[in-house]
Design a protein around this motif. Structure first.
Motif, PDB file in Angstrom:
ATOM      1  N   ALA A 339       5.837   6.574   3.983  1.00 56.74           N
ATOM      2  CA  ALA A 339       4.894   7.613   3.560  1.00 56.74           C
ATOM      3  C   ALA A 339       3.904   7.055   2.543  1.00 56.74           C
ATOM      4  O   ALA A 339       2.714   7.386   2.568  1.00 56.74           O
ATOM      5  CB  ALA A 339       5.648   8.800   2.976  1.00 56.74           C
ATOM      6  N   ARG A 340       4.379   6.201   1.658  1.00 54.50           N
ATOM      7  CA  ARG A 340       3.500   5.633   0.644  1.00 54.50           C
ATOM      8  C   ARG A 340       2.620   4.531   1.224  1.00 54.50           C
ATOM      9  O   ARG A 340       1.461   4.380   0.827  1.00 54.50           O
ATOM     10  CB  ARG A 340       4.337   5.102  -0.514  1.00 54.50           C
ATOM     11  N   LEU A 341       3.180   3.770   2.163  1.00 61.56           N
ATOM     12  CA  LEU A 341       2.378   2.740   2.824  1.00 61.56           C
ATOM     13  C   LEU A 341       1.197   3.363   3.558  1.00 61.56           C
ATOM     14  O   LEU A 341       0.080   2.852   3.522  1.00 61.56           O
ATOM     15  CB  LEU A 341       3.246   1.945   3.794  1.00 61.56           C
ATOM     16  N   VAL A 342       1.461   4.469   4.249  1.00 64.44           N
ATOM     17  CA  VAL A 342       0.381   5.181   4.939  1.00 64.44           C
ATOM     18  C   VAL A 342      -0.522   5.878   3.930  1.00 64.44           C
ATOM     19  O   VAL A 342      -1.728   6.032   4.155  1.00 64.44           O
ATOM     20  CB  VAL A 342       0.970   6.202   5.935  1.00 64.44           C
ATOM     21  N   GLY A 343       0.054   6.262   2.793  1.00 59.50           N
ATOM     22  CA  GLY A 343      -0.695   7.011   1.798  1.00 59.50           C
ATOM     23  C   GLY A 343      -1.836   6.246   1.177  1.00 59.50           C
ATOM     24  O   GLY A 343      -2.892   6.831   0.873  1.00 59.50           O
ATOM     25  N   VAL A 344      -1.668   4.938   0.977  1.00 54.72           N
ATOM     26  CA  VAL A 344      -2.737   4.151   0.341  1.00 54.72           C
ATOM     27  C   VAL A 344      -4.006   4.168   1.187  1.00 54.72           C
ATOM     28  O   VAL A 344      -5.082   4.543   0.694  1.00 54.72           O
ATOM     29  CB  VAL A 344      -2.274   2.709   0.059  1.00 54.72           C
ATOM     30  N   PRO A 345      -3.960   3.763   2.479  1.00 60.02           N
ATOM     31  CA  PRO A 345      -5.196   3.862   3.279  1.00 60.02           C
ATOM     32  C   PRO A 345      -5.673   5.295   3.456  1.00 60.02           C
ATOM     33  O   PRO A 345      -6.876   5.538   3.578  1.00 60.02           O
ATOM     34  CB  PRO A 345      -4.803   3.222   4.621  1.00 60.02           C
ATOM     35  N   ALA A 346      -4.727   6.262   3.459  1.00 58.93           N
ATOM     36  CA  ALA A 346      -5.135   7.662   3.614  1.00 58.93           C
ATOM     37  C   ALA A 346      -5.973   8.110   2.424  1.00 58.93           C
ATOM     38  O   ALA A 346      -6.990   8.805   2.593  1.00 58.93           O
ATOM     39  CB  ALA A 346      -3.898   8.549   3.763  1.00 58.93           C
ATOM     40  N   ILE A 347      -5.558   7.744   1.216  1.00 66.20           N
ATOM     41  CA  ILE A 347      -6.338   8.087   0.022  1.00 66.20           C
ATOM     42  C   ILE A 347      -7.733   7.491   0.114  1.00 66.20           C
ATOM     43  O   ILE A 347      -8.741   8.154  -0.168  1.00 66.20           O
ATOM     44  CB  ILE A 347      -5.621   7.596  -1.250  1.00 66.20           C
ATOM     45  N   ILE A 348      -7.794   6.231   0.518  1.00 59.70           N
ATOM     46  CA  ILE A 348      -9.092   5.543   0.584  1.00 59.70           C
ATOM     47  C   ILE A 348      -9.975   6.161   1.664  1.00 59.70           C
ATOM     48  O   ILE A 348     -11.154   6.468   1.425  1.00 59.70           O
ATOM     49  CB  ILE A 348      -8.879   4.034   0.842  1.00 59.70           C
ATOM     50  N   VAL A 349      -9.417   6.360   2.856  1.00 60.63           N
ATOM     51  CA  VAL A 349     -10.214   6.874   3.982  1.00 60.63           C
ATOM     52  C   VAL A 349     -10.695   8.297   3.705  1.00 60.63           C
ATOM     53  O   VAL A 349     -11.896   8.605   3.812  1.00 60.63           O
ATOM     54  CB  VAL A 349      -9.392   6.828   5.288  1.00 60.63           C
ATOM     55  N   PHE A 350      -9.777   9.194   3.350  1.00 63.59           N
ATOM     56  CA  PHE A 350     -10.166  10.586   3.107  1.00 63.59           C
ATOM     57  C   PHE A 350     -11.061  10.705   1.868  1.00 63.59           C
ATOM     58  O   PHE A 350     -11.948  11.553   1.808  1.00 63.59           O
ATOM     59  CB  PHE A 350      -8.932  11.461   2.952  1.00 63.59           C
ATOM     60  N   GLY A 351     -10.819   9.822   0.882  1.00 62.82           N
ATOM     61  CA  GLY A 351     -11.684   9.827  -0.298  1.00 62.82           C
ATOM     62  C   GLY A 351     -13.105   9.423   0.041  1.00 62.82           C
ATOM     63  O   GLY A 351     -14.073  10.033  -0.440  1.00 62.82           O
ATOM     64  N   LEU A 352     -13.243   8.406   0.905  1.00 65.66           N
ATOM     65  CA  LEU A 352     -14.580   7.958   1.299  1.00 65.66           C
ATOM     66  C   LEU A 352     -15.263   8.980   2.209  1.00 65.66           C
ATOM     67  O   LEU A 352     -16.472   9.210   2.111  1.00 65.66           O
ATOM     68  CB  LEU A 352     -14.486   6.599   2.013  1.00 65.66           C
ATOM     69  N   VAL A 353     -14.476   9.588   3.102  1.00 68.66           N
ATOM     70  CA  VAL A 353     -15.048  10.595   4.007  1.00 68.66           C
ATOM     71  C   VAL A 353     -15.607  11.779   3.224  1.00 68.66           C
ATOM     72  O   VAL A 353     -16.643  12.351   3.578  1.00 68.66           O
ATOM     73  CB  VAL A 353     -13.988  11.058   5.027  1.00 68.66           C
ATOM     74  N   SER A 354     -14.918  12.140   2.142  1.00 65.31           N
ATOM     75  CA  SER A 354     -15.354  13.297   1.344  1.00 65.31           C
ATOM     76  C   SER A 354     -16.312  12.902   0.222  1.00 65.31           C
ATOM     77  O   SER A 354     -16.599  13.714  -0.664  1.00 65.31           O
ATOM     78  CB  SER A 354     -14.133  14.002   0.738  1.00 65.31           C
ATOM     79  N   ALA A 355     -16.835  11.685   0.277  1.00 68.43           N
ATOM     80  CA  ALA A 355     -17.698  11.203  -0.801  1.00 68.43           C
ATOM     81  C   ALA A 355     -18.998  11.987  -0.912  1.00 68.43           C
ATOM     82  O   ALA A 355     -19.592  12.065  -1.991  1.00 68.43           O
ATOM     83  CB  ALA A 355     -18.013   9.719  -0.599  1.00 68.43           C
ATOM     84  N   ARG A 356     -19.446  12.585   0.207  1.00 67.49           N
ATOM     85  CA  ARG A 356     -20.703  13.337   0.178  1.00 67.49           C
ATOM     86  C   ARG A 356     -20.511  14.747  -0.380  1.00 67.49           C
ATOM     87  O   ARG A 356     -21.486  15.451  -0.626  1.00 67.49           O
ATOM     88  CB  ARG A 356     -21.294  13.414   1.583  1.00 67.49           C
ATOM     89  N   LEU A 357     -19.273  15.141  -0.555  1.00 66.52           N
ATOM     90  CA  LEU A 357     -18.989  16.464  -1.107  1.00 66.52           C
ATOM     91  C   LEU A 357     -19.112  16.429  -2.629  1.00 66.52           C
ATOM     92  O   LEU A 357     -19.118  15.366  -3.238  1.00 66.52           O
ATOM     93  CB  LEU A 357     -17.578  16.904  -0.699  1.00 66.52           C
ATOM     94  N   PRO A 358     -19.199  17.584  -3.268  1.00 63.81           N
ATOM     95  CA  PRO A 358     -19.201  17.617  -4.733  1.00 63.81           C
ATOM     96  C   PRO A 358     -17.924  16.991  -5.296  1.00 63.81           C
ATOM     97  O   PRO A 358     -16.905  16.878  -4.616  1.00 63.81           O
ATOM     98  CB  PRO A 358     -19.281  19.112  -5.059  1.00 63.81           C
TER      99      PRO A 358
END
Length: 401
Positions: A339-358
């Motif tokens: 869960a944590r191994l998947v969590g690291v790329p998930a944080i990065i990917v979802f964080g970058l995807v939502s970068a255009r949001l406030p």
């Protein structure tokens, strides 16, 4: 308890002991240091500003770590150790006070305080350990700190090369600890020479980690209190709390509570694990510091647009923490939680995807991913609990009579 030394200086290695009041008092200096570092990073979120904060954090962490390691060996009630801890604490406070201008007019204050802490420790301990095998170990450590101290002071004098020289000094000190402080003509320490009380040092790691999380909550609380308590700031403050709670749970379960037992079980080589844990805790605290600054900016301006620096702090901070935490699990439990191994790329990917949001929406995404990791991480334990409950409620099928 004297081990043949005057003043009841050394602890017996087999004695279990809790953290002393004086050690907790010493930690107050690190609370102040973290608040100064977060403020310095908030004021300058450029790459150069981030690198400077990282250098200062590495220096302040090394003060805390070497002191915690030393205090593990010595009786905290011995007068010499009391003087030593108080002196190191005052030096740490001087360093922390100089943080905002450590790369400008107060570079010498920061560098001299740092060098004085490490060289002064040796100046006190080496004479007190006369006739004891540990004297040679303390001598090696003091000599290397004297050498690196020249580089620290030179960096304070030469402003254009300050970052480079201080970086060299940090790498030198961290590397020689891993190499067990080899010195020409004096050899190097064995891992047995460096053996620590795993339970005590593990408890110290947990305490300093809680202090780092406390800094996140403290700064978030101050910022929220000054925000006018509007709806969006309240949501941002709640997200900061959820993030802090998730980071705390991810730290403590499972390896955070097993580190001490693993160090003790490893015997003399447990000091190698304790040292590696020290490096990983530095990375985790760096991640928390970055997260703290990102949450402070979000509470202050929830609807603001994301900058590259804000994105790096808000996404990179949790990802950095989680990466170091995974590595700690690997060395303590020899396991890699999926869960944590998947969590690291998930944080990065979802964080970058939502970068255009406030900023508020992006913080919600990162906090949501962390919370999801916690829930998935806890599912095996919950499932085992449910199965045990079902088994205990099942009717007794054994024949009667």
């Amino acid at each position: 308890m004297t081990n043949g030394l005057p003043g009841r200086l050394l602890q017996r290695r087999e004695n279990f002991r809790r953290t002393s009041f004086l050690e907790l008092f010493f930690d107050l200096a690190f609370i102040f240091a973290l608040t100064r570092l977060s403020r310095a990073l908030l004021d300058d979120t450029s790459l150069n500003g981030g690198f400077q904060v990282l250098l200062m954090l590495a220096a302040l962490w090394w003060v805390w770590f070497v002191t915690a390691w030393s205090a593990d060996w010595f009786d905290p009630g011995a007068p010499l150790i009391v003087v030593l801890l108080l002196g190191v604490m005052f030096g740490g406070l001087l360093m922390a006070a100089a943080v905002p201008t450590a790369f400008d007019e107060h570079a010498m204050v920061f560098a001299v305080a740092y060098v004085a802490i490490h060289v002064g420790r040796g100046a006190l301990l080496i004479p007190a350990l006369r006739g004891h095998p540990l004297q040679l170990r303390s001598l090696r450590v003091a000599l290397w700190f004297a050498i690196s101290g020249v580089i620290w002071v030179a960096g304070a004098f030469v402003a254009p090369a300050r970052e480079a020289l201080w970086a060299i000094a940090v790498v030198l000190e961290y590397s020689h600890a891993r190499l067990r402080w080899p010195f020409p003509g004096l050899g190097r320490s064995t891992w047995a020479d460096l053996q620590v009380n795993g339970d005590h040092l593990s408890e110290r790691y947990q305490q300093i980690f809680i202090i780092a999380l406390g800094e996140l909550i403290l700064i978030a609380g101050f910022t929220y209190s000054d925000s006018g308590l509007d709806r969006e700031s309240t949501i941002a403050f709640a997200l900061a709390f959820v993030t802090a709670a998730a980071l705390a749970r991810l730290y403590l379960v499972p390896a955070g509570t097993r580190l001490g037992a693993s160090i003790m079980a490893a015997g003399p080589t447990g000091s190698k694990l304790a040292l590696l844990a020290g490096y990983l805790h530095l990375v985790m605290i760096a991640g928390i510091l970055a997260t703290s600054v990102a949450m402070e900016r979000t509470i202050d301006d929830p609807g603001g647009e994301h900058s590259a620096a804000q994105l790096a702090l808000g996404v990179g901070g949790p990802a950095l923490f989680l990466t170091a935490r995974i590595l700690l699990s690997a060395v303590v439990d020899t396991s890699l939680p999926w869960a944590r191994l998947v969590g690291v790329p998930a944080i990065i990917v979802f964080g970058l995807v939502s970068a255009r949001l406030p900023q508020l929406a992006n913080s919600a995404v990162v906090a949501g991913v962390l919370l999801l990791i916690v829930l998935v991480d806890a599912m095996p334990g919950l499932w085992r609990f449910v199965r045990r409950a079902d088994a205990s409620d099942a009717p007794d099928q054994r024949p009667h009579g």
